[in-house]
Structures are given as structure tokens and as C-alpha cells.
Design a protein around this motif. Structure first.
Motif: not given
Length: 278
Positions: A72-99
Motif C-alpha cells: 500500500l502507498v498512502v498517497a496523501c501527506n495528511t493521511a501519512t502524517a496522521l494514520a500511517i503509524e497506526g496502519l503499520r501497527a495493525q498490518h505488521l510485516g506488510w509493506p506500507i509506504i507513505g509520502v
């Protein structure tokens, strides 16, 4: 190495993430991409952090379950800033790339030491942005000065493809950035801290002046995604890497016709967009 057989999901509040998709298509032409514009909940930059986090989790789950995305690419700066850490914690070991706003490349490029940042309010007021800014400024001692400006309404004007409104807002926010920086040397580097903003790069360059270098994040994100997937390719079974179906699936929780028009206008991509209730 260009990874084959992978399906990559992207999401943004609207069409801004198409600037990231454009870079991914150029860097990974044999991959398949599923792009979701969350138009029913746009703009993210003026939503609450809780709302954005909830949307990010719901969209990620839906793209994994229904479209089989492998990254998953979180193609949004706002969503990366506010949500990517929670997403990575929920989907451990699965690739999530932010902007993120390209502060580090901008710090390396600036000659005057004065870097400006235009971004959404959600980005510039986030702890993640503050940590990155403060770390870079501390490392550079007194040589680097990063000044940011929240640009309410600019992403929405770009979403509507409204040139007069875009020009007016860009002029206003560049003026505000300049007024807040009279104690600094002239700004020579401007970070486009929202994935929508590259689609207004012509007017941004015109109004900021020829001596200012614009910095965006699409190409670095594409390179990072390719590297991550290439690493997966080294360990996955060859059968799972069977012939891909390269191309793009466009999805929207809002107006699918507007997304399809934007993809054709900005990317030259002729593809129908589907409405997705999510």
C-alpha cells in the motif's frame, strides 16, 4: 530490478495521489495499481485526525480483502502524517509506504538555507511533520530554516480544476509565507507538501519566481516502493509471481467520472473509474 506480478494499492482523499501514481507507472510499468480516491470524505486536510485514521484503516482493509493488493502507498501527506503509524501497527510485516513533505531533499538543495513548505493544515500541524522539521533543523544547526504554511482550500481548488481560484490561493499563501519570513534570507527552495500541489506546479513556479526550486515526492516514493517490492521478490515463491496484469484500476467513493477525467487530463490515462462504497 523491476518487480513483476505485484499489485499495489494507493489511496488519497481525491485526485492528488495521481501525481504519485504517475511516478509509479513510470518506474514500475509491469505492475498493477489500484487507486482509490476517497472523494466522499474529501478534503482530508481539513478533517479531524480521528476521521482520517478511521478512513485509512477502512480503505486499507477493503483494498487488501477485495483487490488483493500486496503493498500500500498512502498517497496523501495528511493521511501519512496522521494514520500511517497506526496502519503499520495493525498490518505488521506488510509493506506500507507513505509520502511526506520532502524536507530532507530540500535541505540538501537549498543554498540560502531558507526552505518554504506549502501543505495542508493536517500535515503542518501534525507531530510527525514537527519531528521531521525539528530534527533536520537541529542537525543543520543555524544554517537551515524551514517555514511552513497551511493552505486551506488549495487542494480542493486543484480537485475542482479551478485555475482562477488556484492562482488566487497560491498568491495568497506564498505572500503569507514571505510575510512570516522577513527575518530570513530569500527562500530558494519550496516543498510541495501535498500530492495535489504538483498539478499546480506551473502557477507555483511562476508566482514563486525562477530562483526557487520546487520539490515534490512522487519520484522518491516510486523508487522506495520498487525497492521494497524487489526485496519481497527475492523471497517469494515464483508461482506467486506469475504473469501480472499490468494496468490501473480506478476507484472512487465520490464522483468516479471526475476521477477518470483527471486521470486522462493529468496522466494521459484512459480508463473508466468505478464507484466503491467504502
Amino acid at each position: 530490478m523491476n518487480p513483476r506480478g505485484h499489485t499495489v494499492g494507493l489511496f488519497d482523499s481525491g485526485v492528488g495521489g495521481l501525481s504519485v501514481l504517475k511516478a509509479l507507472l513510470a518506474d514500475m510499468p509491469t505492475s498493477r495499481f489500484v487507486y482509490l480516491a476517497d472523494g466522499a470524505h474529501a478534503p482530508y486536510g481539513e478533517r479531524s485526525p480521528q476521521h482520517i485514521a478511521e478512513r485509512a484503516h477502512r480503505i486499507t482493509d477493503r483494498l487488501r480483502e477485495d483487490f488483493g493488493i500486496e503493498a500500500l502507498v498512502v498517497a496523501c501527506n495528511t493521511a501519512t502524517a496522521l494514520a500511517i503509524e497506526g496502519l503499520r501497527a495493525q498490518h505488521l510485516g506488510w509493506p506500507i509506504i507513505g509520502v511526506e513533505p520532502a524536507l530532507k531533499p530540500a535541505a540538501a538543495l537549498t543554498r540560502s538555507g531558507h526552505v518554504g513548505v506549502l501543505a495542508t493544515r493536517g500535515t503542518v500541524e501534525s507531530e510527525r511533520f514537527a519531528r521531521l522539521r525539528d530534527r533536520l533543523q537541529n542537525e543543520a544547526s543555524e544554517r537551515l530554516h524551514i517555514r511552513s504554511q497551511a493552505c486551506d482550500g488549495l487542494a480542493d481548488a486543484i480537485e475542482r480544476d479551478d485555475p482562477p481560484a488556484i492562482r488566487q490561493l497560491v498568491r495568497h499563501y506564498l505572500g503569507a509565507l514571505e510575510s512570516a519570513s522577513t527575518d530570513l534570507p530569500p527562500m530558494d527552495t519550496l516543498v510541495l507538501g501535498c500530492t495535489h500541489y504538483p498539478f499546480a506546479s506551473e502557477v507555483l513556479q511562476e508566482l514563486s519566481g525562477p530562483g526557487v526550486t520546487l520539490v515534490e515526492t512522487g519520484a522518491p516514493v516510486a523508487r522506495r516502493t520498487r525497492t521494497v517490492l524487489a526485496g519481497m521478490s527475492d523471497t517469494e515463491d515464483a508461482a506467486a509471481m506469475a504473469s501480472p496484469n499490468p494496468g490501473v484500476t480506478l476507484l472512487s467513493t465520490g464522483n468516479p467520472y471526475g476521477l477518470a477525467e483527471a486521470a486522462e487530463h493529468w496522466l494521459g490515462l484512459k480508463a473508466k473509474a468505478q464507484r466503491l462504497d467504502c
